[in-house]
Write a protein that holds these residues in place. Sequence first.
Motif, PDB file in Angstrom:
ATOM      1  N   ALA A  78      67.719  57.284 131.983  1.00  0.00           N
ATOM      2  CA  ALA A  78      67.116  57.861 132.835  1.00  0.00           C
ATOM      3  C   ALA A  78      65.860  58.546 132.283  1.00  0.00           C
ATOM      4  N   ALA A  79      66.015  59.323 131.309  1.00  0.00           N
ATOM      5  CA  ALA A  79      65.117  60.009 130.889  1.00  0.00           C
ATOM      6  C   ALA A  79      63.766  58.952 130.108  1.00  0.00           C
ATOM      7  N   ARG A  80      64.308  57.964 129.559  1.00  0.00           N
ATOM      8  CA  ARG A  80      63.334  56.821 129.080  1.00  0.00           C
ATOM      9  C   ARG A  80      62.351  56.478 130.114  1.00  0.00           C
ATOM     10  N   LYS A  81      63.154  56.095 131.166  1.00  0.00           N
ATOM     11  CA  LYS A  81      62.662  55.592 132.421  1.00  0.00           C
ATOM     12  C   LYS A  81      61.430  56.620 132.937  1.00  0.00           C
ATOM     13  N   SER A  82      61.756  57.863 132.822  1.00  0.00           N
ATOM     14  CA  SER A  82      60.605  59.042 133.262  1.00  0.00           C
ATOM     15  C   SER A  82      59.793  59.258 132.196  1.00  0.00           C
ATOM     16  N   ASP A  83      59.823  58.781 131.040  1.00  0.00           N
ATOM     17  CA  ASP A  83      58.982  58.946 129.875  1.00  0.00           C
ATOM     18  C   ASP A  83      59.266  60.420 129.434  1.00  0.00           C
ATOM     19  N   LEU A  84      60.564  60.745 129.282  1.00  0.00           N
ATOM     20  CA  LEU A  84      60.782  61.871 128.714  1.00  0.00           C
ATOM     21  C   LEU A  84      61.358  61.760 127.404  1.00  0.00           C
ATOM     22  N   GLN A  85      60.784  62.663 126.306  1.00  0.00           N
ATOM     23  CA  GLN A  85      61.577  62.382 124.894  1.00  0.00           C
ATOM     24  C   GLN A  85      62.884  62.829 125.080  1.00  0.00           C
ATOM     25  N   THR A  86      63.722  61.912 124.202  1.00  0.00           N
ATOM     26  CA  THR A  86      65.225  62.261 124.301  1.00  0.00           C
ATOM     27  C   THR A  86      65.845  62.827 123.030  1.00  0.00           C
ATOM     28  N   VAL A  87      66.553  63.824 123.269  1.00  0.00           N
ATOM     29  CA  VAL A  87      67.069  64.613 122.071  1.00  0.00           C
ATOM     30  C   VAL A  87      68.642  64.752 122.462  1.00  0.00           C
ATOM     31  N   ILE A  88      69.568  63.791 121.679  1.00  0.00           N
ATOM     32  CA  ILE A  88      70.730  63.749 122.100  1.00  0.00           C
ATOM     33  C   ILE A  88      71.748  64.505 120.982  1.00  0.00           C
ATOM     34  N   CYS A  89      72.357  65.630 121.576  1.00  0.00           N
ATOM     35  CA  CYS A  89      72.973  66.536 120.594  1.00  0.00           C
ATOM     36  C   CYS A  89      74.436  65.755 120.335  1.00  0.00           C
ATOM     37  N   THR A  90      74.805  66.197 119.001  1.00  0.00           N
ATOM     38  CA  THR A  90      76.003  65.688 118.625  1.00  0.00           C
ATOM     39  C   THR A  90      76.906  66.739 117.764  1.00  0.00           C
ATOM     40  N   ASN A  91      78.212  66.360 117.363  1.00  0.00           N
ATOM     41  CA  ASN A  91      79.074  67.501 116.694  1.00  0.00           C
ATOM     42  C   ASN A  91      79.258  66.801 115.284  1.00  0.00           C
TER      43      ASN A  91
END
Length: 222
Positions: free
Chosen positions: A109-122
């Motif tokens: 969804a973020a990509r479709k709206s041209d938002l940069q994506t930052v996925i947090c991980t543990n």
Amino acid sequence: MAEPLIIVNLKAYAEGMGEGAGIIAAAAEEIGEESGVTIGVAPAYTDLHPIAMHYAVPVYAQHIDGVAPGAYTGHVTAEQVRAAGAFGTLINHSERRLTLAAIEASCAAARKSDLQTVICTNNAATTAAAAALSPDYVAIEPPELIGSGVSVSKADPGIIERSVMAAKNVNPGVRVLTGAGISTGECVRIALELGTDGVLLASGVVKAKDPAAVLRDLVSLI
Ligand SMILES: O=C[C@H](O)COP(=O)(O)O
């Protein structure tokens, strides 16, 4: 290496809402311009629009739901945060965990709206899984160090190294941030030396008496 990125997550801290968000965003803008380092902020949803309107900094949502506009009461869509002025979004923050399927949906969804994506991980394994979804960034944060004042750079450099390697092995195009307890220029320097492209931090700046002084220190050894 890409230009380093620093993201200051304002979480739901009282010091980081309303006027406080403005003070931190103004400091991020000033020190970003001074140093040439990109400093973004992730305010509460309620502050997204005013911060994006008034400050020349990349603004991130703290979370989005992977749903299209429609009958989704209480959800926050990529379209909404984009319209409010967001440049990017955090996904799967430790304090807003999602299932793998939901992470993928939010990312799409973020990509479709041209938002940069930052996925947090543990950890390194979830970093590898996140990297497979081709976000712009993964951000490795050991949960036990978040908000502790003890820096991941010093307390657990191995998790940073393993995560950088895991991300690169799966998807060399994905950039890596790290966070948890980061508060000084030395923490940032170590994180960069370990192969990251920047840091994601919160309390070190948001709860500081002088957020600008902390930000100036954070960029001082880059
Ligand atoms: O999003 C930021 C991280 O959860 C790190 O928080 P912290 O800098 O307060 O440890």
